[in-house]
Design an enzyme around this catalytic site. Structure first.
Site, PDB file in Angstrom:
ATOM      1  N   HIS A 233       0.860  -1.183   0.000  1.00 28.30           N
ATOM      2  CA  HIS A 233       0.000   0.000   0.000  1.00 28.30           C
ATOM      3  C   HIS A 233       0.895   1.231   0.000  1.00 28.30           C
ATOM      4  O   HIS A 233       2.096   1.151   0.257  1.00 28.30           O
ATOM      5  CB  HIS A 233      -0.971  -0.009   1.178  1.00 28.30           C
ATOM      6  CG  HIS A 233      -0.474   0.669   2.406  1.00 28.30           C
ATOM      7  ND1 HIS A 233       0.630   0.227   3.102  1.00 28.30           N
ATOM      8  CD2 HIS A 233      -0.923   1.762   3.083  1.00 28.30           C
ATOM      9  CE1 HIS A 233       0.829   1.021   4.152  1.00 28.30           C
ATOM     10  NE2 HIS A 233      -0.091   1.942   4.154  1.00 28.30           N
ATOM     11  N   TYR A 288      -6.078   7.309   4.527  1.00 29.17           N
ATOM     12  CA  TYR A 288      -5.907   7.690   5.922  1.00 29.17           C
ATOM     13  C   TYR A 288      -4.802   8.735   6.026  1.00 29.17           C
ATOM     14  O   TYR A 288      -3.972   8.888   5.116  1.00 29.17           O
ATOM     15  CB  TYR A 288      -5.612   6.472   6.799  1.00 29.17           C
ATOM     16  CG  TYR A 288      -4.278   5.796   6.550  1.00 29.17           C
ATOM     17  CD1 TYR A 288      -3.134   6.183   7.246  1.00 29.17           C
ATOM     18  CD2 TYR A 288      -4.164   4.753   5.634  1.00 29.17           C
ATOM     19  CE1 TYR A 288      -1.919   5.559   7.025  1.00 29.17           C
ATOM     20  CE2 TYR A 288      -2.954   4.124   5.408  1.00 29.17           C
ATOM     21  CZ  TYR A 288      -1.830   4.521   6.108  1.00 29.17           C
ATOM     22  OH  TYR A 288      -0.628   3.913   5.898  1.00 29.17           O
ATOM     23  N   ASP A 591     -17.917 -28.216  21.586  1.00 23.68           N
ATOM     24  CA  ASP A 591     -18.970 -29.148  21.999  1.00 23.68           C
ATOM     25  C   ASP A 591     -19.098 -30.180  20.890  1.00 23.68           C
ATOM     26  O   ASP A 591     -19.014 -29.864  19.707  1.00 23.68           O
ATOM     27  CB  ASP A 591     -20.281 -28.441  22.302  1.00 23.68           C
ATOM     28  CG  ASP A 591     -20.937 -27.828  21.084  1.00 23.68           C
ATOM     29  OD1 ASP A 591     -20.208 -27.389  20.171  1.00 23.68           O
ATOM     30  OD2 ASP A 591     -22.181 -27.768  21.035  1.00 23.68           O
TER      31      ASP A 591
END
Length: 857
Positions: A233, A288, A591
């Site tokens: 990136h 960002y 379980d």
């Protein structure tokens, strides 16, 4: 940072990789009392040249997966307690803001508030555009509709944090060895023996592979195919901006500057500068931002995925270039190449949001690499192939503190924990992967897809639609296609969610199926409700081939099965018993239903989906040499014929007496269904009269056809996972990984009846303490929404006034009870039937009431 020049010849634990993950693990292990820990890295320290060196270190804590939110929250607290080499706090708590440029994103930001409340992240807020620009004055408020604000978000320099963590670990006896490339790990008799470096060999008992983008390289040498994908990136820093002139900072006198500059060059003058205002995300444009003194840093995921071949990645070169950095590709900043954002280039989006950057030169720019995994979560834990081999990869700076703490606790005490209690890592476990996921073809494509969606608005039920699909087909696959099944990918299996061929049932049952128009209505069909009601009233057939199946075989099989299981497993051949497996801390590890098929042979059946392989790895890890554990998931087709008419359907195809007296509940028999050999178990996860049928895979499709043909006069219909989820939650049957996992013991989960304390099993001491009333912080609670027309999704906060008292572990509409049903864990005083609380969902508060379970008997 006083590193070691000489290479130790022995260590109890060797950590390969001194980035933010390796340093966190070393810090946590030494804090737990380990002294003989050695950390080796191919680069200098603390600027190793990996992702931690180039990362801007922004920390947004809120994430949809709970485990990432919890990891980030702990990381923030840990980094806040660290002192950097300059004597200042390592963490810059400047807050974090995510802005919305669309109505859909504003809805998403409301969900961020709800996730933050659910995971315990402090003071999440929604802001108006004006409130955003009060905190971030360079943002053009006309470009946004609002923002999400997390005041405790911030930034930490990976280099500063690595240095602080390493110094603390060295004070406790750890050794850090730089400039030492790891070439291999020696193994013998299935166990780690030593780490082979370019400078010699370190004998050891344990190795942690914390090499991030290089993890696949080392794994391949061991025959462990880690689906860890490096992706690129972009990050860049503008020239000095007049609007930010007052923020200029000179860091050349910082104690780490020279070291940082030697690896990162001139950009160290900015990377080492902490932000002076909130960090920022514009997820609508996959961008960002953070400040670097008088410069703005711009990060972009807003380009097509760039996936380098991990086998070709080198380390730092002699000219000082970082191994985790590639040359900046201007094309990806100046052109719209992201497949989901084709209309606006990243630079245009950035300049619109922060006009001060328009026309500014981008002084420092690079393509930095990080690692992705197939589900976007870390790859961590003990590798089942070799005793003593651990992994910790695909972990961001944001999550490294929590991941390091959880892994160190796991290594030392057998149970991953954070300070507030055990944390379930089923979705992060390195053993969760299926064989196909280890191929580079799969890892490459899905890693690229994970990159593509990193800032997308994705629904909790979203599944891959095109990439790497149609890999695993159950024997009934072609019949499912004939019945127009809506197929979703689960652990590579193509599994029906519903069948379009059942659309006619909607007309019959439509008045009992609540319509869903909002977020909860996506990836849903009213056919799911119709299928569920048809099972309750007639009969249904469900493909359960993907559920994990294990055979345990050997002279000591009985003793081993008892050691695994909480219940009394002294059962006869042909008997079936529901039981739990617990970890050392008493948390429910799985379980299962156990069928004794012979004197020395057992069939263990457990959850499939994305976590089932963890159970297989766990059973194998515990097994003694005298016992063989075979994963027979793919060997047998499995299906369940269930509903009031199930006995009538099966009776047409066999002469076996299927009455309650001859074939009681929780028993098993072998016989023929027409001409197909089956093992039939008198159990049903839907909670109706039914038989689970197991047959060798090659017979599966024909068995399915026999049952559909025989059941036509009894209104048999195939049904998918959507209906099954509704059926099981109404009956109060737990789903491991959702409302049952290792964070709760059997008594908190309401499953104390599946425990026999007269037997010996893993975790018995902790389970016995829970039975005595200790360690009971929460109890399971079955909730129904008071509004019968309302539907909610899981992972939303449960509130008493403004106090968050829990979160929804699972939620499905119960078509038989006529209400949305949810399961949660609440403080014991709230878990009593009749208690009234609320759920926050999509910005609205819904009244709910705790009910006696099961809702359908």
């Amino acid at each position: 940072m006083e590193t070691t020049d000489s290479l130790p010849t022995h260590a109890d634990t060797v950590i390969v990789g001194a980035g933010i993950v390796g340093c966190n693990i070393a810090y946590q292990l030494t804090a737990l009392g380990r002294e003989d820990v050695v950390v080796v890295d191919q680069g200098p320290m603390p600027t190793t040249g990996g992702s931690s060196t180039h990362a801007p270190g922004i920390m947004f804590q809120t994430a949809e997966p709970k485990v990432l939110g919890k990891f980030a929250d702990y990381s923030r607290q840990l980094y806040s307690d660290l002192e950097g080499a300059d004597g200042q706090q390592a963490y810059n708590e400047v807050g974090g803001i995510e802005v919305a440029r669309s109505d859909e994103r504003m809805d998403f930001l409301q969900r961020r508030v709800e996730y933050a409340k659910a995971w315990g992240i402090d003071d999440p807020q929604l802001l108006s555009p004006e409130e955003v620009t009060e905190l971030l004055p360079l943002v053009d408020e006309s470009e946004i509709l609002g923002g999400y604000y997390s005041p405790t978000d911030g930034q930490v320099s990976g280099v500063v944090a690595c240095d602080a963590l390493a110094r603390e670990a060295m004070d406790q006896g750890a050794q850090f060895v730089p400039h030492t490339r790891t070439e291999d790990v020696d193994v013998e008799d299935g166990a780690v023996q030593s780490v082979v470096t370019e400078r010699g060999t370190i004998d050891c008992e344990e190795v942690v592979v914390a090499t991030n983008i290089w993890a696949r390289q080392l794994g391949e040498k061991l025959g462990v195919h880690l689906p860890v994908t490096p992706v690129e990136h972009q990050y860049t820093m503008t020239e000095s901006l007049d609007e930010m002139a007052e923020g200029a900072v000179d860091v050349t006198s910082h104690p780490l500057f020279e070291n940082y500059e030697n690896v990162s060059g001139e950009k160290a003058t900015r990377l080492l500068v902490g932000p002076d205002r909130p960090i920022l995300r514009d997820q609508d444009n996959a961008m960002y931002y953070r400040t670097h003194g008088d410069s703005y840093g711009i990060g972009s995921y807003n380009h097509e995925p760039i996936v380098p071949d991990p086998m070709e990645l080198g380390g730092n070169d002699p000219d000082g270039e970082q191994g985790s950095v590639h040359e900046f590709t201007d094309h990806h900043m100046d052109t719209a190449t992201h497949p989901d954002r084709p209309d606006k280039a990243p630079r245009q989006a950035s300049d619109e949001l922060i006009p001060a950057t328009e026309g500014a030169d981008l002084e420092h720019k690079y393509n930095g690499m990080f690692a992705e995994s197939p589900n976007g979560l870390p790859v961590m834990g003990p590798v089942q192939e070799y005793d003593g081999l651990w992994t910790a990869a695909a972990i961001w700076v944001t999550h490294a503190g929590g991941a390091g703490k959880a892994l160190a606790e796991w290594m030392e005490h057998g149970v991953p924990r954070l300070p507030d209690g055990p944390i379930d890592l089923a979705g992060c476990d390195v053993n969760r992967f299926d064989d196909h996921e280890g191929s580079w073809s799969f890892a490459r494509d899905i890693g690229a897809e994970e990159y593509r969606i990193v800032y997308n608005i994705t629904h909790p039920k979203w599944v891959w639609t095109e990439t790497q699909r149609d890999i695993r087909r159950t024997p009934m696959y072609h019949t499912h296609k004939e019945y127009d099944a809506e197929l979703w990918a689960e652990a590579g299996w193509e599994e029906p969610q519903w069948f379009e061929s059942n659309a006619d049932l909607v007309a019959e049952y439509g008045d009992r199926i609540v319509d869903r128009e909002g977020w909860e209505g996506r990836y849903w069909s009213p056919i799911e409700g119709a299928e569920a009601l048809n099972v309750r009233e007639n009969v249904g057939l469900h493909d359960m081939t993907s559920f994990n199946k294990m055979e345990v075989i050997g002279d000591e099989a009985s003793e081993f099965v008892q050691y695994l299981c909480t219940n009394d497993m002294d059962i006869d051949v042909g008997d079936v018993k529901y039981t739990l497996m617990c970890n050392e801390g008493g948390g429910v590890r799985a379980d299962i239903t156990v069928t004794r098929t012979d004197e020395d042979r057992y069939l263990l059946l457990t959850t499939g989906r994305e976590v089932g392989n963890n159970h297989v790895a766990w059973v194998r890890e515990q097994s003694p040499a005298e016992v063989v554990v075979n994963d027979v998931t793919s060997s047998y087709a499995a299906m369940v014929c269930t509903g009031p008419n199930a006995r009538a359907v099966l009776s047409k195809l066999t002469d076996v007496d299927l009455s309650d007296e001859a074939f009681p509940f929780f028993t098993s028999q072998e016989f023929f269904v027409d001409n197909i050999p089956v093992r039939a178990l008198r159990v049903s996860y839907a909670g109706e009269l039914g038989w689970e049928l197991y047959t060798p895979s090659e017979y599966g499709e024909r068995l399915w056809e026999h049952l559909l043909d025989a059941g036509e006069e009894y209104r048999i219909r195939p049904y998918g996972n959507g209906a099954l989820d509704s059926l099981r939650i109404e009956k109060g049957f737990r789903l491991w990984g959702e409302d049952l996992h290792t964070e709760h013991n059997p008594y908190e989960a309401g499953l104390g009846w599946a425990v026999d304390l007269e037997t010996e099993f893993i975790g018995k001491d902790a389970v016995a303490a829970a039975a005595a009333g200790d360690n009971i912080d929460h109890k399971v609670a079955c909730l129904t929404l008071d509004d019968p027309e309302a539907v909610v999704l899981p992972d939303k906060p449960v509130l008493d006034g403004e106090e968050t008292i829990g979160y929804l572990h699972s939620a499905e509409y119960g078509y038989t009870v006529g209400a949305c049903v949810a399961y949660t864990y609440l403080p014991p005083e709230y878990a009593e039937p009749g208690t009234e609380v609320e759920i926050l969902y999509e910005g609205n508060r819904y009244a709910v009431t705790v009910r006696e379970e099961p809702l359908v008997s």
